[in-house]
Design a protein around this motif. Structure first.
Motif, PDB file in Angstrom:
ATOM      1  N   PHE A 114       0.835  -1.207   0.000  1.00 12.62           N
ATOM      2  CA  PHE A 114       0.000   0.000   0.000  1.00 12.62           C
ATOM      3  C   PHE A 114       0.873   1.262   0.000  1.00 12.62           C
ATOM      4  CE2 PHE A 114      -2.400   3.150   2.681  1.00 12.62           C
ATOM      5  CZ  PHE A 114      -3.491   3.363   1.844  1.00 12.62           C
ATOM      6  N   GLY A 115       1.790   1.333   0.946  1.00 13.89           N
ATOM      7  CA  GLY A 115       2.671   2.494   1.036  1.00 13.89           C
ATOM      8  C   GLY A 115       3.575   2.625  -0.170  1.00 13.89           C
ATOM      9  N   PRO A 128      -1.852  15.904   3.582  1.00 20.75           N
ATOM     10  CA  PRO A 128      -0.792  15.907   4.600  1.00 20.75           C
ATOM     11  C   PRO A 128      -0.642  14.544   5.289  1.00 20.75           C
ATOM     12  CG  PRO A 128      -2.052  17.931   4.743  1.00 20.75           C
ATOM     13  CD  PRO A 128      -2.771  17.047   3.753  1.00 20.75           C
ATOM     14  N   LYS A 129      -1.748  13.857   5.546  1.00 28.62           N
ATOM     15  CA  LYS A 129      -1.677  12.549   6.216  1.00 28.62           C
ATOM     16  C   LYS A 129      -0.972  11.523   5.338  1.00 28.62           C
ATOM     17  CE  LYS A 129      -5.393   9.869   7.045  1.00 28.62           C
ATOM     18  NZ  LYS A 129      -6.511   9.159   7.716  1.00 28.62           N
ATOM     19  N   VAL A 130      -1.311  11.478   4.054  1.00 30.73           N
ATOM     20  CA  VAL A 130      -0.676  10.534   3.128  1.00 30.73           C
ATOM     21  C   VAL A 130       0.803  10.887   2.959  1.00 30.73           C
ATOM     22  CG1 VAL A 130      -0.638   9.714   0.733  1.00 30.73           C
ATOM     23  CG2 VAL A 130      -2.825   9.936   1.939  1.00 30.73           C
ATOM     24  N   VAL A 180       3.981   8.366   3.832  1.00 30.48           N
ATOM     25  CA  VAL A 180       4.998   8.026   2.835  1.00 30.48           C
ATOM     26  C   VAL A 180       6.380   8.485   3.306  1.00 30.48           C
ATOM     27  CG1 VAL A 180       5.788   8.485   0.471  1.00 30.48           C
ATOM     28  CG2 VAL A 180       3.383   7.894   0.907  1.00 30.48           C
ATOM     29  N   GLU A 181       6.458   9.608   3.966  1.00 29.00           N
ATOM     30  CA  GLU A 181       7.750  10.063   4.490  1.00 29.00           C
ATOM     31  C   GLU A 181       8.272   9.100   5.554  1.00 29.00           C
ATOM     32  OE1 GLU A 181      11.215  11.862   4.696  1.00 29.00           O
ATOM     33  OE2 GLU A 181       9.691  12.237   3.168  1.00 29.00           O
ATOM     34  N   ARG A 182       7.387   8.545   6.397  1.00 27.26           N
ATOM     35  CA  ARG A 182       7.827   7.535   7.378  1.00 27.26           C
ATOM     36  C   ARG A 182       8.396   6.313   6.653  1.00 27.26           C
ATOM     37  NH1 ARG A 182       2.998   9.139   9.675  1.00 27.26           N
ATOM     38  NH2 ARG A 182       1.846   7.192   9.322  1.00 27.26           N
ATOM     39  N   ILE A 183       7.736   5.913   5.582  1.00 24.53           N
ATOM     40  CA  ILE A 183       8.199   4.768   4.791  1.00 24.53           C
ATOM     41  C   ILE A 183       9.584   5.054   4.218  1.00 24.53           C
ATOM     42  CG2 ILE A 183       7.804   3.712   2.509  1.00 24.53           C
ATOM     43  CD1 ILE A 183       4.831   3.525   3.359  1.00 24.53           C
TER      44      ILE A 183
END
Length: 195
Positions: free
Chosen positions: A156-157, A173-175, A179-182
């Protein structure tokens, strides 16, 4: 295990999954420039001529979600999937299948400037519903299934990451935060060097 791969294909996600698992495998680069993916030998392995392909002994697995699910189940000690039979498994399956069955067809059509003539009959509906569902499914913190990173995040990510990179979507912003965490994961960084 053999992983048929090209860094400019969906195999980037299965390469990432293999790095998350840290398991031994042979990476076989398929050269698109020489049309190697359409060579008779490769088409015997995958008649679609597409990547990725995982060959584990006599078992051939294609499709990003299928390969990631197969690998997560093959190496349960790595905890990249909820236990079989657990309640969490239902949400896990939703992330795996929604990505390839709904998000990718909708985004692919939109990227080509097409809209399905009858969205009610299409399995993915229309873009507003797809985007609303992505927003609902994207975790505010942590990962798709909570605190434990899983193959659901790779699938998904990974598609959300691809969609942002190639400007298929303008992320909320949530998405964008998810993605930045990924993108901060070491296995992601090791496999996504071409971007």
């Amino acid at each position: 295990m053999k992983h048929y791969y090209n860094p400019m294909s969906r195999a980037i996600s299965t390469d990432w999954m293999l790095k998350e698992l840290d398991v031994q495998h042979e990476k076989i680069n398929i050269d698109f420039a020489t049309n190697e993916n359409n060579a008779a030998d490769f088409r015997k392995i995958n008649p679609m001529g597409k990547l990725p392909v995982l060959v584990d002994g006599e078992t051939v697995v294609t499709e990003v979600s299928a390969i990631c699910a197969y690998l997560a189940d093959k190496f349960p000690e790595k905890k990249l999937a909820p236990e079989i039979g657990s309640v969490e498994r239902a949400a896990y399956y939703r992330y795996l299948f929604f990505t390839g069955n709904t998000i990718e067809p909708a985004f692919s059509l939109a990227a080509c400037g097409f809209e399905h003539p009858d969205p009610v009959s299409a399995g993915w509906g229309d873009m507003p519903r797809v985007l609303a569902t992505i927003e609902e499914m994207t975790p505010t913190t942590g990962w798709a299934l909570g605190e434990q990173f899983t193959a659901a995040d790779v699938v998904f990510g990974g598609l959300l990451d691809f969609s942002i990179t190639f400007k298929w979507i303008e992320p909320s912003p949530k998405v964008a935060a998810y993605v930045e965490r990924i993108r901060q994961r070491s296995a992601y960084k090791a496999t996504h060097t071409a971007f």
